[in-house]
Design an enzyme around this catalytic site. Sequence first.
Site, PDB file in Angstrom:
ATOM      1  N   ASP A   1       5.156   0.349  11.879  1.00  0.00           N
ATOM      2  CA  ASP A   1       3.692  -0.257  11.330  1.00  0.00           C
ATOM      3  C   ASP A   1       3.570  -1.810  11.702  1.00  0.00           C
ATOM      4  OD1 ASP A   1       3.504   2.111  10.097  1.00  0.00           O
ATOM      5  OD2 ASP A   1       3.839   1.679   8.066  1.00  0.00           O
TER       6      ASP A   1
ATOM      7  N   ARG B   1      -8.532  -0.153   5.189  1.00  0.00           N
ATOM      8  CA  ARG B   1      -7.720   0.735   4.360  1.00  0.00           C
ATOM      9  C   ARG B   1      -6.137   0.239   3.855  1.00  0.00           C
ATOM     10  NH1 ARG B   1      -7.736   6.350   7.714  1.00  0.00           N
ATOM     11  NH2 ARG B   1      -6.498   7.173   5.844  1.00  0.00           N
TER      12      ARG B   1
ATOM     13  N   CYS C   1      -4.422   7.980   9.381  1.00  0.00           N
ATOM     14  CA  CYS C   1      -4.661   7.751  10.727  1.00  0.00           C
ATOM     15  C   CYS C   1      -4.146   8.293  11.811  1.00  0.00           C
ATOM     16  CB  CYS C   1      -3.937   6.127  10.941  1.00  0.00           C
ATOM     17  SG  CYS C   1      -4.613   4.684  10.152  1.00  0.00           S
TER      18      CYS C   1
ATOM     19  N   LYS D   1       0.822  -1.107  -0.116  1.00  0.00           N
ATOM     20  CA  LYS D   1       0.044  -0.097  -0.133  1.00  0.00           C
ATOM     21  C   LYS D   1       0.967   1.186  -0.052  1.00  0.00           C
ATOM     22  CE  LYS D   1      -1.466   1.667   3.965  1.00  0.00           C
ATOM     23  NZ  LYS D   1      -1.321   2.994   4.413  1.00  0.00           N
ATOM     24  N   ASN D   2       1.929   1.323   1.009  1.00  0.00           N
ATOM     25  CA  ASN D   2       2.794   2.467   0.970  1.00  0.00           C
ATOM     26  C   ASN D   2       3.857   2.815  -0.299  1.00  0.00           C
ATOM     27  OD1 ASN D   2       1.193   3.011   3.202  1.00  0.00           O
ATOM     28  ND2 ASN D   2       2.914   2.435   4.618  1.00  0.00           N
TER      29      ASN D   2
ATOM     30  N   ARG E   1       1.935  14.140  13.303  1.00  0.00           N
ATOM     31  CA  ARG E   1       2.125  13.972  11.821  1.00  0.00           C
ATOM     32  C   ARG E   1       2.328  15.303  11.081  1.00  0.00           C
ATOM     33  NH1 ARG E   1      -1.078   8.825   9.521  1.00  0.00           N
ATOM     34  NH2 ARG E   1       1.196   8.856   8.452  1.00  0.00           N
TER      35      ARG E   1
HETATM   36  C1  EPZ Z   1       4.400   6.838   6.229  1.00  0.00           C
HETATM   37  O1  EPZ Z   1       3.810   7.853   6.853  1.00  0.00           O
HETATM   38  C2  EPZ Z   1       3.443   5.884   6.229  1.00  0.00           C
HETATM   39  N1  EPZ Z   1       2.413   6.230   5.640  1.00  0.00           N
HETATM   40  C3  EPZ Z   1       3.011   5.191   7.770  1.00  0.00           C
HETATM   41  O2  EPZ Z   1       2.008   3.893   7.275  1.00  0.00           O
HETATM   42  C4  EPZ Z   1       4.354   4.923   8.456  1.00  0.00           C
HETATM   43  O3  EPZ Z   1       3.785   4.478   9.618  1.00  0.00           O
HETATM   44  C5  EPZ Z   1       5.252   5.928   8.200  1.00  0.00           C
HETATM   45  O4  EPZ Z   1       5.514   6.360   7.100  1.00  0.00           O
HETATM   46  C6  EPZ Z   1       6.750   5.527   8.789  1.00  0.00           C
HETATM   47  O5  EPZ Z   1       6.772   4.448   8.014  1.00  0.00           O
HETATM   48  C7  EPZ Z   1       2.133   6.206   4.181  1.00  0.00           C
HETATM   49  O6  EPZ Z   1       2.978   5.735   3.425  1.00  0.00           O
HETATM   50  C8  EPZ Z   1       0.920   6.637   3.351  1.00  0.00           C
HETATM   51  P1  EPZ Z   1       6.919   9.739   7.975  1.00  0.00           P
HETATM   52  P2  EPZ Z   1       4.509   9.297   6.939  1.00  0.00           P
HETATM   53  O7  EPZ Z   1       6.899  11.218   7.320  1.00  0.00           O
HETATM   54  O8  EPZ Z   1       4.997   9.697   5.680  1.00  0.00           O
HETATM   55  C9  EPZ Z   1       7.841  13.383  11.614  1.00  0.00           C
HETATM   56  C10 EPZ Z   1       0.201   2.751   7.793  1.00  0.00           C
HETATM   57  O9  EPZ Z   1      -0.119   1.994   8.986  1.00  0.00           O
HETATM   58  N2  EPZ Z   1       7.771  14.099  10.451  1.00  0.00           N
HETATM   59  O10 EPZ Z   1       8.102   8.747   7.921  1.00  0.00           O
HETATM   60  O11 EPZ Z   1       3.586  10.211   7.305  1.00  0.00           O
HETATM   61  C11 EPZ Z   1       6.443  12.366  11.956  1.00  0.00           C
HETATM   62  O12 EPZ Z   1       5.778  13.019  12.720  1.00  0.00           O
HETATM   63  C12 EPZ Z   1       0.857   3.907   7.809  1.00  0.00           C
HETATM   64  O13 EPZ Z   1       0.552   2.149   6.835  1.00  0.00           O
HETATM   65  C13 EPZ Z   1       7.896  15.522  10.819  1.00  0.00           C
HETATM   66  O14 EPZ Z   1       8.161  15.837  11.996  1.00  0.00           O
HETATM   67  O15 EPZ Z   1       5.513   9.092   7.922  1.00  0.00           O
HETATM   68  C14 EPZ Z   1       6.857  11.107  12.477  1.00  0.00           C
HETATM   69  O16 EPZ Z   1       7.214  11.225  13.899  1.00  0.00           O
HETATM   70  C15 EPZ Z   1       0.510   4.884   9.082  1.00  0.00           C
HETATM   71  N3  EPZ Z   1       7.954  16.206   9.833  1.00  0.00           N
HETATM   72  C16 EPZ Z   1       8.167  10.977  11.704  1.00  0.00           C
HETATM   73  O17 EPZ Z   1       8.509  12.139  11.279  1.00  0.00           O
HETATM   74  C17 EPZ Z   1       7.554  15.983   8.457  1.00  0.00           C
HETATM   75  O18 EPZ Z   1       7.687  17.037   7.665  1.00  0.00           O
HETATM   76  C18 EPZ Z   1       8.115   9.842  10.550  1.00  0.00           C
HETATM   77  O19 EPZ Z   1       7.075  10.129   9.790  1.00  0.00           O
HETATM   78  C19 EPZ Z   1       7.189  14.691   8.143  1.00  0.00           C
HETATM   79  C20 EPZ Z   1       7.197  13.650   9.097  1.00  0.00           C
END
Ligand code: EPZ
Length: 431
Positions: free
Chosen positions: A305, A397, A117, A22-23, A122
Site C-alpha cells: 500500500d 476511500r 481497487c 481504514k484497514n 484478488r
Molecule cells: C488487504 O487486502 C487490504 N484491504 C489492502 O489494502 C492491502 O493492499 C492488502 O490487504 C495487503 O496488505 C483491506 O484491508 C480492505 P490480501 P486483501 O488478502 O485482504 C492473494 C488499500 O490500498 N490472495 O492480503 O484483499 C492476493 O491475490 C488496500 O488500502 C489469494 O491468492 O489482501 C494477493 O496477491 C488495497 N487468495 C495476496 O494474496 C485469497 O484468498 C495478498 O492479498 C486471498 C488473497
Amino acid sequence: MERYIIRGGKSLQGEVEIGGAKNAALPILAAAIMADETVLLENLPNVSDVNVLLQVITEIGATVERIDEHTVKINGSTISDLTVDNDQIRKIRASYYLLGALVGKYNEAHVALPGGCDIGSRAIDQHIKGLKALGTNVKIEHGMLSAKTAHLRGNHIYLDVVSVGATINIMLAAVNANGNTILENAAKEPHIVDVANMLNSMGANIRGAGTDVIRIKGVPKLHGTEYSIIPDQIEAGTFMMAAAVTHGDVLIHNVIPKHLEAITAKLNEMDCRVIEYDDAVRVIGAEHLRSTHVKTLPYPGFPTDMQPQISVALALANGTSIVTESIFESRFRYIDEIVRMGANVRMLDNTAVITGVPAFTGAEVAAPDLRAGAALVIAGLAAQGYTVIDDIVYIQRGYEEFDKKLQQLGAEISKVETDRDIEKFKLKVVS
Ligand code: EPZ
C-alpha cells in the site's frame, strides 16, 4: 466530478494528525455486529469505504448511532437480514468481512462478491478454504458468496498464501466455533493484531495475532466493548513520503513508529532523516533524494500500500531504483501518468526500473486506485506548475480530508469541480 488541483513546488512544513486505520476499521465494524450488546468504536476514520460499510450494517438491521465524526455506537442485536447486497457494497473489498462475522454469529450469510481497487486478480480462495474448514458449506452463485452451516467447529487451517483478508475472516468466523482453531501462515499486519485485540475485548479468546500462528478458542458469545482503532500506518507513510519528496520537515502525530519501520528504513536509505517519538515521527527531507531498491512483502516487509508513493519519490531521486511489486500484479497503473509528468520508468513484468529525474512537470492525470491516487498527489506536490487529478473518489476511500491536511502543511492544493474553479485556484495562488 471532484478533482484536485495542485500547484507544486512548496516544501511541506508543520504538523499533521493521522486518523484511525481504514484497514483495521473495516473488519472491526464487522466484528462489532457480532455482539448483541452495544459496541462503542473510537478513532474511526471518516472515509468513504468506512461509511459504505456503516450504511450496509444499518441496512441489515443493526443499530448504528453516530456520536461524532470519529465515534460510533453499534448494536447487532437488531439484525434481521443475513443477505448483504447493494451497489455500494459491491465496490468495496471489505464486504467479505461481513461473511465471516455473520456466519460466526448466525451460522449463515450471503454477501455480494467483493469489489475494491482494481490492483490485481484478488482471489478469495483462502477465505473459502478457511470457512469450509470450519464446517460451512460455501457457494458462489449469481454474484453472491454464501456460507451456511448447522454449527461451526474449530479446525487446523494452513493458509497457502499470506492473506490479510483471509486471516481476519477466519478469525471472525472462528471466535464462536465449537472447539479450537489453529491458523498457520497467518498475516501479521498491525491491523490483524488490532482486530484480535478488539475481539478479545468482546470476550473472544485469540492468541498469537501478530505472529504467523494464531490460536482461537471458541467462546459461545461475544459481549459489548469500547475500543479505539489504531492509527493508520499507510496514511502516516503517505505523509512521510510527501515530506521527503518536497524536501519538507513534517511532524506526524498519532502514529505507532514501530508500524512504520519498513518505511522509515527506506527513507533513511534515501538520505532523509526520520526522528521517532513515542507517538509521532518527524521526517526531514533530503536536499537530494538517493535511489534505493524496494520489494513489497507482507508485514513486517515493505507494504504494497506504500509502493506507488515511494516509487514517485524514487522517480525524483539521484540514480536508478528497482521497485518490485510482489503482492498485487496490477499495482503499477499510475506509471503511465507519472511518465507524462516527466518520470523515467521502464517496466519489466512486476518490476519498475526507475531512473530519477531532477523534476516533474504538472499534467492532467487520473487516479487509477486509492494508493496510486495518493502517489499522484505527491507527484503533483513536487511538480513544476499545475497538476489536475481526476477520479479522486478513489483517494477519498481511504484518506480523510487529504487536501485539508496537506494545506495545513503549506501545500497549494484544492478540491475543485468545474474548470471555473480551476481558474479561480490559479488566480488565488498566483496573487
Ligand atoms: C488487504 O487486502 C487490504 N484491504 C489492502 O489494502 C492491502 O493492499 C492488502 O490487504 C495487503 O496488505 C483491506 O484491508 C480492505 P490480501 P486483501 O488478502 O485482504 C492473494 C488499500 O490500498 N490472495 O492480503 O484483499 C492476493 O491475490 C488496500 O488500502 C489469494 O491468492 O489482501 C494477493 O496477491 C488495497 N487468495 C495476496 O494474496 C485469497 O484468498 C495478498 O492479498 C486471498 C488473497
